[in-house]
Scaffold this motif. Structure first.
Motif, mmCIF file in Angstrom:
data_model
loop_
_atom_site.group_PDB
_atom_site.id
_atom_site.type_symbol
_atom_site.label_atom_id
_atom_site.label_comp_id
_atom_site.label_asym_id
_atom_site.label_seq_id
_atom_site.Cartn_x
_atom_site.Cartn_y
_atom_site.Cartn_z
ATOM 1 N N PHE A 1 0.769 -1.470 -0.007
ATOM 2 C CA PHE A 1 -0.007 -0.095 0.197
ATOM 3 C C PHE A 1 0.418 1.329 -0.019
ATOM 4 O O PHE A 1 0.521 2.366 -0.431
ATOM 5 C CB PHE A 1 -1.186 -0.399 1.808
ATOM 6 N N GLY A 2 2.287 1.121 0.283
ATOM 7 C CA GLY A 2 2.936 2.327 0.051
ATOM 8 C C GLY A 2 3.227 3.029 1.613
ATOM 9 O O GLY A 2 4.401 3.115 2.455
ATOM 10 N N SER A 3 2.264 2.560 2.501
ATOM 11 C CA SER A 3 2.014 3.159 3.887
ATOM 12 C C SER A 3 1.247 2.997 4.586
ATOM 13 O O SER A 3 -0.560 2.634 3.826
ATOM 14 C CB SER A 3 0.988 4.841 4.172
ATOM 15 N N LEU A 4 0.764 2.583 5.958
ATOM 16 C CA LEU A 4 -1.029 3.151 6.460
ATOM 17 C C LEU A 4 -1.432 3.526 6.422
ATOM 18 O O LEU A 4 -2.497 2.858 6.219
ATOM 19 C CB LEU A 4 0.040 2.610 8.222
ATOM 20 N N GLN A 5 -1.063 4.864 6.512
ATOM 21 C CA GLN A 5 -2.465 5.713 5.855
ATOM 22 C C GLN A 5 -3.191 5.918 4.748
ATOM 23 O O GLN A 5 -3.950 5.903 4.620
ATOM 24 C CB GLN A 5 -2.551 7.343 5.642
ATOM 25 N N SER A 6 -2.439 5.005 3.223
ATOM 26 C CA SER A 6 -2.429 4.799 2.302
ATOM 27 C C SER A 6 -3.429 3.453 2.361
ATOM 28 O O SER A 6 -4.850 3.320 1.818
ATOM 29 C CB SER A 6 -1.710 4.372 1.241
ATOM 30 N N LEU A 7 -3.324 2.144 3.189
ATOM 31 C CA LEU A 7 -4.387 1.228 4.010
ATOM 32 C C LEU A 7 -6.001 1.774 4.513
ATOM 33 O O LEU A 7 -6.377 1.139 3.795
ATOM 34 C CB LEU A 7 -3.117 0.146 4.704
ATOM 35 N N LYS A 8 -5.451 3.007 5.209
ATOM 36 C CA LYS A 8 -6.601 3.311 6.263
ATOM 37 C C LYS A 8 -7.189 4.108 5.567
ATOM 38 O O LYS A 8 -8.268 4.009 5.111
ATOM 39 C CB LYS A 8 -6.223 4.815 6.963
ATOM 40 N N ASP A 9 -6.340 4.526 3.729
ATOM 41 C CA ASP A 9 -8.340 6.017 3.306
ATOM 42 C C ASP A 9 -8.514 3.993 2.563
ATOM 43 O O ASP A 9 -10.075 4.938 1.941
ATOM 44 C CB ASP A 9 -7.148 5.725 1.942
ATOM 45 N N LYS A 10 -8.008 3.748 1.911
ATOM 46 C CA LYS A 10 -8.564 2.058 0.771
ATOM 47 C C LYS A 10 -9.282 1.910 2.215
ATOM 48 O O LYS A 10 -10.943 1.647 1.580
ATOM 49 C CB LYS A 10 -7.338 1.297 0.464
#
Length: 199
Positions: free
Chosen positions: A102-111
């Motif tokens: 995902f690139g980052s935890l924040q990107s995962l959270k956004d998804k």
């Protein structure tokens, strides 16, 4: 199988102020217990009573599948959220895989937020591991469906049925999702599931 619900992994008021004691009480004791009671009744004289919950799900459809899957999904949801220390993602295999996929935890959270917010009607958002592709992904399912049916291994889930949030947030699902994703996700649980499923 044992037709008794697993105990909640936290006190009913432990998720406040994000999810109220009243919501947890009704969600667990009325909705979750209701699915278990209906499953118990549906299998009263059925040989599937001796199977595990996962085996009942895999060998059933219609009403029995819906009840069994909703019992499983809810138990998984209660473990996917937690107060306090469980909500920090620690360095380790899952954290590394999240950064890779995902690139980052924040990107995962956004998804996760997007999948949960975009689920029309009742359902679930999931973080899953695909053993074949060796990739994490985010998906959503409707009603009682879950990723086990498609061969994916769930790591965590978010309940987006209205009964999960309506008493606290009314029709503002987004505010519920912000609270769960930013304050309550049990990354320790997700990490343990990943360690087991990726071994």
């Amino acid at each position: 199988m044992n037709f008794t619900l697993q105990p909640l992994p936290f006190a009913e008021d432990a998720l406040e102020p994000y999810i109220s004691k009243r919501t947890v009480h009704i969600h667990y004791n009325k909705h979750h217990q209701g699915y278990m009671s209906k499953l118990d009744k549906a299998l009263e004289k059925d040989e599937r009573r001796e199977r595990t919950l996962e085996e009942i799900m895999q060998s059933s459809d219609g009403h029995v599948f819906n009840c069994a899957a909703q019992v499983w999904n809810h138990s998984f949801y209660w473990s996917s959220i937690a107060p306090g220390d469980g909500t920090a993602l620690r360095s380790g295999p899952l954290q590394q895989q999240i950064e890779t996929d995902f690139g980052s935890l924040q990107s995962l959270k956004d998804k996760l937020r997007s999948a949960a917010a975009g689920q029309f009607g009742s359902g679930w958002a999931w973080l899953v591991w695909d053993k074949k592709s060796k990739l994490l992904s985010v998906t959503s399912t409707s009603d009682a469906e879950n990723p086990l049916s498609s061969g994916h291994l769930p790591l965590l889930t978010i309940d987006v049925w209205e009964h999960a949030y309506y008493l606290d947030y009314q029709n503002e699902r987004d505010k519920y999702l912000d609270a769960v994703i930013d304050k309550l996700i049990n990354w320790n649980f997700a990490s343990r599931n990943f360690d087991t499923s990726s071994a």
